[in-house]
Design a protein around this motif. Structure first.
Motif, PDB file in Angstrom:
ATOM      1  N   ASP A 191       4.407  14.830   1.630  1.00 44.38           N
ATOM      2  CA  ASP A 191       3.504  13.686   1.528  1.00 44.38           C
ATOM      3  C   ASP A 191       4.259  12.367   1.548  1.00 44.38           C
ATOM      4  OD1 ASP A 191       4.677  14.311  -0.881  1.00 44.38           O
ATOM      5  OD2 ASP A 191       2.826  14.326  -2.053  1.00 44.38           O
ATOM      6  N   ILE A 192       5.426  12.333   0.931  1.00 47.36           N
ATOM      7  CA  ILE A 192       6.236  11.115   0.946  1.00 47.36           C
ATOM      8  C   ILE A 192       6.886  10.931   2.308  1.00 47.36           C
ATOM      9  CG2 ILE A 192       8.177   9.917  -0.121  1.00 47.36           C
ATOM     10  CD1 ILE A 192       5.705  10.250  -1.929  1.00 47.36           C
ATOM     11  N   ARG A 193       7.383  11.996   2.870  1.00 49.12           N
ATOM     12  CA  ARG A 193       8.030  11.939   4.184  1.00 49.12           C
ATOM     13  C   ARG A 193       7.071  11.402   5.241  1.00 49.12           C
ATOM     14  NH1 ARG A 193       7.810  15.215   8.302  1.00 49.12           N
ATOM     15  NH2 ARG A 193       6.832  16.926   7.155  1.00 49.12           N
ATOM     16  N   GLU A 194       5.796  11.738   5.123  1.00 44.30           N
ATOM     17  CA  GLU A 194       4.827  11.375   6.146  1.00 44.30           C
ATOM     18  C   GLU A 194       4.120  10.044   5.868  1.00 44.30           C
ATOM     19  OE1 GLU A 194       2.224  14.755   6.402  1.00 44.30           O
ATOM     20  OE2 GLU A 194       3.580  15.810   7.793  1.00 44.30           O
ATOM     21  N   LEU A 195       4.481   9.359   4.795  1.00 43.58           N
ATOM     22  CA  LEU A 195       3.889   8.037   4.562  1.00 43.58           C
ATOM     23  C   LEU A 195       4.198   7.120   5.736  1.00 43.58           C
ATOM     24  CD1 LEU A 195       4.682   7.256   0.804  1.00 43.58           C
ATOM     25  CD2 LEU A 195       2.423   7.656   1.812  1.00 43.58           C
ATOM     26  N   PRO A 196       3.215   6.477   6.319  1.00 47.08           N
ATOM     27  CA  PRO A 196       3.511   5.546   7.414  1.00 47.08           C
ATOM     28  C   PRO A 196       4.288   4.346   6.896  1.00 47.08           C
ATOM     29  CG  PRO A 196       1.207   5.380   6.776  1.00 47.08           C
ATOM     30  CD  PRO A 196       1.776   6.554   6.022  1.00 47.08           C
ATOM     31  N   GLU A 225       0.812  -1.215   0.000  1.00 43.85           N
ATOM     32  CA  GLU A 225       0.000   0.000   0.000  1.00 43.85           C
ATOM     33  C   GLU A 225       0.847   1.268   0.000  1.00 43.85           C
ATOM     34  OE1 GLU A 225      -3.440   0.140   2.570  1.00 43.85           O
ATOM     35  OE2 GLU A 225      -3.304  -2.023   2.871  1.00 43.85           O
ATOM     36  N   GLN A 226       2.015   1.199   0.619  1.00 41.94           N
ATOM     37  CA  GLN A 226       2.863   2.388   0.631  1.00 41.94           C
ATOM     38  C   GLN A 226       3.289   2.775  -0.775  1.00 41.94           C
ATOM     39  OE1 GLN A 226       7.258   2.925   1.920  1.00 41.94           O
ATOM     40  NE2 GLN A 226       6.085   3.169   3.815  1.00 41.94           N
ATOM     41  N   ALA A 227       3.626   1.772  -1.599  1.00 40.40           N
ATOM     42  CA  ALA A 227       4.017   2.045  -2.985  1.00 40.40           C
ATOM     43  C   ALA A 227       2.854   2.623  -3.773  1.00 40.40           C
ATOM     44  CB  ALA A 227       4.537   0.770  -3.650  1.00 40.40           C
ATOM     45  N   VAL A 228       1.661   2.095  -3.539  1.00 45.93           N
ATOM     46  CA  VAL A 228       0.470   2.624  -4.221  1.00 45.93           C
ATOM     47  C   VAL A 228       0.258   4.086  -3.854  1.00 45.93           C
ATOM     48  CG1 VAL A 228      -2.035   2.416  -4.438  1.00 45.93           C
ATOM     49  CG2 VAL A 228      -0.616   0.356  -4.352  1.00 45.93           C
ATOM     50  N   ALA A 229       0.394   4.410  -2.563  1.00 46.19           N
ATOM     51  CA  ALA A 229       0.219   5.783  -2.121  1.00 46.19           C
ATOM     52  C   ALA A 229       1.304   6.686  -2.700  1.00 46.19           C
ATOM     53  CB  ALA A 229       0.241   5.837  -0.589  1.00 46.19           C
ATOM     54  N   ALA A 230       2.540   6.174  -2.797  1.00 39.24           N
ATOM     55  CA  ALA A 230       3.634   6.973  -3.350  1.00 39.24           C
ATOM     56  C   ALA A 230       3.379   7.292  -4.822  1.00 39.24           C
ATOM     57  CB  ALA A 230       4.961   6.248  -3.178  1.00 39.24           C
ATOM     58  N   VAL A 231       2.914   6.299  -5.581  1.00 33.64           N
ATOM     59  CA  VAL A 231       2.619   6.538  -6.991  1.00 33.64           C
ATOM     60  C   VAL A 231       1.537   7.596  -7.135  1.00 33.64           C
ATOM     61  CG1 VAL A 231       1.575   5.527  -9.054  1.00 33.64           C
ATOM     62  CG2 VAL A 231       3.403   4.315  -7.864  1.00 33.64           C
TER      63      VAL A 231
END
Length: 539
Positions: A531-536, A384-390
């Motif tokens: 937004d990337i820095r704050e990704l859990p 999910e983190q990769a999906v959110a990053a994209v």
């Protein structure tokens, strides 16, 4: 002033042949002054007016009883040691399936010769290189010590991209690059198998770096350097090495500033996991006894590592070599739960490149061919983190292809690690932290790499012309090199990165996240990848 025999022969040739004939002969490099070190005298050759001392031994050969042991001072030698050519790199663990498979990335081997060095590697590898504007003038120049990249598996301080000649001339500084033990030779945790006599074996590669800094402290004055003004620098694995040096008690007091490029070392390896990996390697090598350990050939160790390492064990997906938090040499993870107390007074310059992963991915058969469907399938498999990053990068870069969205999303570890380390250091340090983000894009390959891993190296070393294979030949490359080398030199001299080509570079804090975006038109921005820095870590 003592000069090498080549310089004397050149003078005699000019007298014998005559000035007209001599003018047609190739120009011979002058010898450097002879410099006295703790081990003995050394002499190198000039590189365009800069004294270059190459392949200087800073520690005893780590062979025999010194194999897998902390480095020792070199034995003294008689006469003048040759310093006209590089010393051997450590035994390499570079995979031929790495980033040199495409025609374009293979050309980059001209400045990052990973495959070439595997043909000449050696366990006897504890050498360093020095470039100085003048070795015999009693100067006290800032010293810039470079820890090479290649993770902890391959590389050396000999790579052409690291040539310190231009940086030394431009900044009136002394540049040092270092070879040290890598992979199994530098980070094989043998303590569980062979006891306390090998308690340091999992960290001897980093202890080599400490030893090189001790050598700098004790000898660099003879090369025109100031041992009281030493900056350690490194990119990728070299950045992690710098991060760990900041947390090693043995390195305390040996440097004054730190530069971490595309390689934040927040965590260390764990002794138990490293011991388990070592056991598999020893089994593959047929090593049972201490005699076996001392007598097994180095190439057999390398082959045993290959057999003991699962296929596809790259990019953190399997057992890795690196420093371990053993409680003594490295007391704990360098920047968790907090920054190392011993380095609170060390100014830090840290940053990353916008599209780090393209260098590693450009040779993949799918590169340049992803569709929306294959992008979604790939990132979905990554979590999910990769999906959110994209999704975040798609908003920021609507012109990015599916391939470049995948690549930039795979590089979030560089982004998140950089800001985590910067935050930790800035919370408690009395010295400033400066953060950069390199967004200039190289034009090579039609711009397919954008701002890849390693792009920063020839720019801050002021080696733009010599590194056209990576930077291209346009004027913008030299503009970037002027800008970045200025800033790195200023940081080494004063602890503040600055250049007339840059706006004022304000320090980074957890409240004011000032980041210098390095491009032909640079700008200081606030928290550009919030937004990337704050990704859990786990969504």
């Amino acid at each position: 002033m003592k000069r090498h025999l080549a310089a004397t022969l050149a003078s005699l040739a000019a007298l014998t042949i005559g000035s007209a004939a001599a003018a047609q002969q190739p120009t011979l490099a002058n010898a450097t002054p002879v410099v006295e070190t703790e081990g003995g005298s050394v002499q190198g050759l000039e590189q365009g007016g800069i004294d270059a001392f190459l392949g200087v031994r800073y520690a005893a050969p780590p062979l025999g009883e010194l194999r897998f042991q902390p480095p020792a001072k070199p034995e003294a030698w008689e006469g003048i040691a040759d310093a006209t050519g590089y010393g051997a790199p450590c035994m390499q663990l570079y995979s031929a399936s790495g980033p040199n498979e495409s025609e374009m990335t293979r050309r980059i081997q001209a400045i990052f010769p990973t495959s070439t060095e595997a043909k000449m590697d050696n366990e006897d590898c504890l050498f360093l290189n020095v470039w100085t504007p003048a070795a015999d003038d009693g100067g006290k120049r800032p010293v810039m010590v470079w820890c090479h990249g290649g993770g902890y598996a391959y590389g050396s301080g000999n790579w052409p991209a690291y040539n310190g000649r231009n940086l030394a001339e431009k900044g009136d500084v002394v540049v040092v690059t270092v070879n040290h033990r890598l992979n199994a030779f530098g980070y094989l945790n043998l303590a569980e198998k062979f006891g306390d006599d090998f308690a340091a074996s999992g960290n001897v590669g980093n202890l080599d770096l400490v030893r090189s800094l001790e050598w700098v402290r004790d000898n660099i004055a003879g090369f025109g350097g100031d041992p009281a003004n030493v900056t350690i620098m490194g990119e990728s694995g070299g950045g992690s090495k710098v991060s760990h040096l900041m947390a090693m008690p043995a390195a305390d007091g040996l440097f004054d500033k730190a530069v971490i490029q595309s390689g934040p070392g927040v965590f260390s390896g764990k002794p138990a996991e490293a011991a388990d990996y070592a056991a598999k390697i020893l089994e593959a090598a047929g090593v049972e006894t201490l005699d076996d350990l001392r007598n097994v050939r180095s190439d057999e160790i390398v082959e045993a590592v290959r057999r003991a390492t699962p296929a596809g064990s790259t990019m953190g997906r399997g057992p890795q070599f690196g420093p371990i938090a053993d409680g003594t040499i490295i007391p704990r993870d360098p920047f968790l739960p907090a920054a190392p107390e011993q380095s609170r007074d060390i100014p830090v310059l840290i940053g990353y490149n916008k599209d780090e992963m393209t260098l590693f991915l450009a040779a993949q058969p799918w590169f340049g061919r992803l569709t929306e469907g294959t992008l979604n399938a790939m990132t979905g498999a990554m979590g999910e983190q990769a999906v959110a990053a994209v999704a975040a990068y798609r908003k920021r870069y609507p012109d990015y292809s599916h391939t470049h969205l995948a690549a930039i999303a795979m590089g979030t570890r560089f982004v998140r690690g950089t800001y985590l380390l910067a935050d930790q250091q800035a919370k408690t340090a009395s010295a400033p932290v400066y953060v950069y983000r390199l967004t200039w894009e190289t034009p090579i390959g039609g711009g397919m790499l954008r701002s890849p891993h390693t792009l920063d190296i020839p720019l801050m070393f002021d080696n733009a012309k010599e590194s056209a294979a990576l930077l291209g030949t346009g004027e913008d490359a030299q503009t970037m090199a002027d800008m970045m080398s200025d800033a790195w030199i200023a940081f080494a001299k004063t602890g503040t990165p600055s250049s007339e080509l840059l706006p004022e570079w304000k320090a980074y804090t957890p409240v004011n996240r000032n980041v210098m975006e390095l491009n032909v038109e640079p700008q200081l921005v606030d928290d550009p990848e919030k937004d990337i820095r704050e990704l859990p870590s786990e969504l």
